[in-house]
Design an enzyme around this catalytic site. Structure first.
Site, short mmCIF file in Angstrom:
data_model
loop_
_atom_site.label_atom_id
_atom_site.label_comp_id
_atom_site.label_asym_id
_atom_site.label_seq_id
_atom_site.Cartn_x
_atom_site.Cartn_y
_atom_site.Cartn_z
N ARG A 237 -3.48 -13.05 -2.31
CA ARG A 237 -5.05 -13.11 -1.89
C ARG A 237 -6.00 -12.81 -3.00
NH1 ARG A 237 -5.07 -7.61 -2.26
NH2 ARG A 237 -3.18 -6.46 -1.82
N GLY B 1 1.05 -1.07 -0.20
CA GLY B 1 -0.08 -0.01 -0.03
C GLY B 1 0.81 1.43 -0.03
N GLY B 2 2.20 1.09 -0.63
CA GLY B 2 2.71 2.58 -0.74
C GLY B 2 3.51 2.77 0.65
N GLU C 203 2.20 -8.91 -9.80
CA GLU C 203 2.32 -7.65 -10.32
C GLU C 203 3.46 -7.31 -11.25
OE1 GLU C 203 -0.38 -5.24 -7.13
OE2 GLU C 203 1.56 -4.86 -7.25
N VAL D 291 -8.64 -6.38 -4.63
CA VAL D 291 -10.09 -5.77 -4.57
C VAL D 291 -10.69 -5.49 -6.07
CG1 VAL D 291 -10.69 -3.26 -4.62
CG2 VAL D 291 -8.93 -4.24 -2.86
N ASN E 143 0.77 -10.62 -4.71
CA ASN E 143 -0.37 -10.35 -3.72
C ASN E 143 -0.94 -11.78 -3.44
OD1 ASN E 143 -1.05 -7.32 -5.03
ND2 ASN E 143 0.06 -7.62 -3.21
N LYS F 260 15.92 0.18 -9.53
CA LYS F 260 15.95 1.30 -10.46
C LYS F 260 14.30 2.05 -10.52
CE LYS F 260 17.61 4.13 -13.79
NZ LYS F 260 18.54 5.09 -13.47
#
Lengths: 491, 163
Positions: A291, A164-165, A275, A294, A289, A201
């Site tokens: 799971r 989440g950043g 991802e 969303v 991820n 990078k």
């Protein structure tokens, strides 16, 4: 198949999972905090168990209470949804110890892929390209400086346990590295109990492309093509779509194959997402991820596959009978995340009462939500209140349907980011499909939204000023009607 | 006069003060000074800065602004003059949103400058600072760390030039 499953979550995802359970003829058990007594997932469940105070740590994150609720109700499995305990390998192991099936991957696969440094190593070993960066975790700021020098600035510092950043920093110059390293590491330590950092990078203008996979107990892994989630604000996804408008068929197959390679190598079971960042015709592995995501509904819309139903079947020991050749893309789907936040006031949270709620309707329109009129959006949890998903034979038609659906949604009582979505949908670069994770800045979307809001306030001032002077139909008559008991609301 | 309306489904919180043909309007905290002249029936010419606008308010379910029809809904109307209490100018500080008190940064009796963070409110996993609406003294704290507050609750009271 199970006869009873506990859903260890709340909000729209708990509603979504309960729906899948009903379709499979499985009884669903809800758990809820004191703040969620009147929540929709509680109403829709066959049974509901109170698990504690509003604070997540004392309810939805309290493993003991959730395990006790499962035991008490005789549930055979636990679906964790997303967030909360969904990526917690310790919880998955605790379920197994109690004889409960955790609906998700094995704790081993979760640990191997949930740690970004380990996942990156696995990707390199499997020949899945990653962005140039540090070999493994960085011991200290000095090691970070050496690694950054090799890679070349700008670099992205990342926490091994991040999400989440959190624990991420872009560093443009060597002089800023030490400070960024310390603060990101401290943040990660505080949020995840693990301050380990690595660096890569920094890609200037990538697309976010992710591949949905499903794996079963026999080691079979299938992909359900990709989603593009480039429209983000502060690493939070805002709009997702499938398929990506930026890939050709060869690239689409290539990225899906890489995701399957990685999932197979990790012994991955159940639903997961791999991802990638995509820039200059090259995919760079980002993270996994472990799971349900969303944004899973856009994949469901274009493949016709019910991902949650498959999660439950796989966890119940059924073989993944989906053949790769049977998974075909049909049409285009897009999802807008409606959040209880005010984009023109620094995105401040806007929990509050739902005074009106009417869902948009029509062909190709889906809304996943726990909203209903009369409910109050609580302030203790995530601000996602509804996911609007539209499907159509092509992207342009799906976007038009989304514009209509956003306009048709009647939602009063609290502010949402709806106008932000409309503004993005009306942007010509978005319409052309030329997306990147920098989209909001590049297109000055928030600035445009501010100007639009200022215009609206001005218009409101004009109307109010006229109302103040109007003898009839103006404030004079309002004073009479609105100081009396409220009249019945028009439908 | 306090007025909560929606125009084309966007909610606005409005404070009105009328003095002859001058109407001072505050929309979500932004002030507008207008001059309103009747133009026959439900029609008015509203002057705002140098611009003149034709505004028609035939009913409380729609209005026409410079020829554009907008839907109008009146959610709440309070005829009392509450202009002075906007933005905590009376020294009573309420939360901008419901949430939980995550931290208290001031003590009773402490002098604070306008804009000083006084209380941290946590809502939807985000920390929000409640800042001093004017320079003054914290008279009384009504909350403690961990308290849950709603929009109606008082967080603290301040003494200051206006209170």
């Amino acid at each position: 198949m199970f006869s009873k499953v506990l859903v260890a979550n709340r909000g729209e995802i708990a509603v979504r999972v309960l729906r899948a359970l009903r379709e499979l003829g499985v009884k669903g058990v809800a758990v809820y905090s004191e703040a969620d007594r009147d929540a929709l997932h509680v109403r829709l469940a066959d049974e509901a168990v109170a698990i504690g105070p509003p604070a997540p740590a004392e309810s939805y994150l309290d493993q003991k209470r959730i395990l006790a609720a499962a035991e008490e109700t005789g549930a055979e499995a636990v679906h964790p949804g997303y967030g909360f305990l969904s990526e917690n390998a310790t919880f998955a192991a605790a379920c197994a110890k109690k004889g409960l099936v955790f609906i998700g991957p094995s704790p081993k696969a979760m640990r191997a892929l949930g740690d970004k440094v380990r996942a990156r190593r696995l990707a390199i070993k499997q020949g899945v390209k990653v962005a140039q960066g540090s070999e493994g975790a960085l011991a200290d700021a000095k090691e970070a400086r050496d690694a950054a020098k090799d890679v070349g600035y700008p670099v992205m510092l990342k926490a091994a346990a991040g999400g989440g950043g959190m624990g991420m920093r872009v560093v443009h110059e060597a002089k800023d590295l030490e400070k960024a390293f310390a603060s990101a590491s401290e943040q990660a330590q505080k949020a995840f109990g693990n301050g380990a950092m690595f660096l890569e990078k920094y890609l200037q203008r990538p697309r976010h492309i992710e591949v949905q996979v499903l794996g079963d107990a026999d080691g079979l892994v299938r992909h359900l093509f990709e989603r593009e989630c480039s429209i983000q604000r502060r690493h939070q996804k805002l709009i997702e779509e499938a398929p990506s408008p930026g890939l050709d068929d060869a690239q689409r197959r290539e990225v899906a194959d890489r995701a399957v390679t990685l999932a197979e190598a990790a012994g991955y079971t159940n639903a997961g997402t791999v991802e990638f960042l995509f820039q200059d015709d090259e995919f760079y592995f980002n993270e996994v991820n472990t799971r349900l995501q969303v944004e899973h509904p856009v994949t469901e819309a274009v493949t016709g596959v019910d991902l949650v139903a498959w999660q439950i079947r796989i966890a119940a020991g059924q073989a993944l009978t989906l053949r790769q050749d049977d998974v075909a893309l049909r049409g285009h789907a897009i999802e807008c995340r409606l959040n209880a936040e005010d984009p023109v006031h620094q995105f401040r949270p806007t929990p509050g009462p739902v005074t009106r709620y009417e869902a948009p309707r029509g062909p190709g329109v889906r809304i996943d939500t726990a909203l209903y009129a009369g409910w109050t959006v609580p302030s203790q949890y995530d601000n996602l209140v509804a996911k609007l998903i539209t499907w159509a034979p092509d992207r342009d038609a799906a976007l038009s349907r989304m514009r209509l659906a956003l306009a048709d949604l009647k939602l009063d009582g609290f502010t949402t980011n709806r106008r932000l979505h409309l503004r993005i949908l009306d942007d010509e670069v978005f319409a052309a499909g030329d997306l990147s994770t920098r989209f909001l800045e590049e297109r000055k979307i928030l600035e445009g939204l501010e100007a639009e809001a200022a215009g609206r306030r001005r218009e409101a001032a004009l109307v109010a000023a006229a109302l103040a002077m109007a003898p009839q139909g103006g404030l004079g008559s309002l004073a009479v009607r609105h100081t009396m008991p409220p009249r019945r609301q028009a439908p | 006069v306090k007025l909560d309306i929606t125009i084309d489904d966007t909610p606005f919180s409005i404070l009105l003060r009328r003095d002859g043909s001058t109407v001072r309007v505050e929309v979500d905290g932004e002030a507008f000074e207008t001059k309103v002249e009747p133009a026959g029936g439900d029609r008015f010419t509203v002057r705002l800065g140098r611009a003149r606008h034709d505004v028609e308010v035939p009913s409380d379910d729609h209005a026409v602004v410079d020829g554009r029809r907008v839907t109008l809904r009146v959610l709440a109307f309070d005829a009392r003059d509450v202009g002075a209490t906007a933005g905590g100018a009376d020294g009573v500080v309420r939360p901008p949103m419901p949430g939980a008190i995550a931290a208290i940064l001031v003590k009773e009796g402490q002098e604070v400058a306008k804009g000083t963070p006084m209380v941290v409110l946590e809502a939807m996993k985000m920390q929000n600072e409640i800042t001093a609406p004017f320079s003054g003294v914290v008279r009384r704290l009504h909350v403690k760390k961990g308290d849950t507050v709603t929009l109606q609750d008082v967080v603290l009271e301040m003494d200051g030039p206006d209170a």
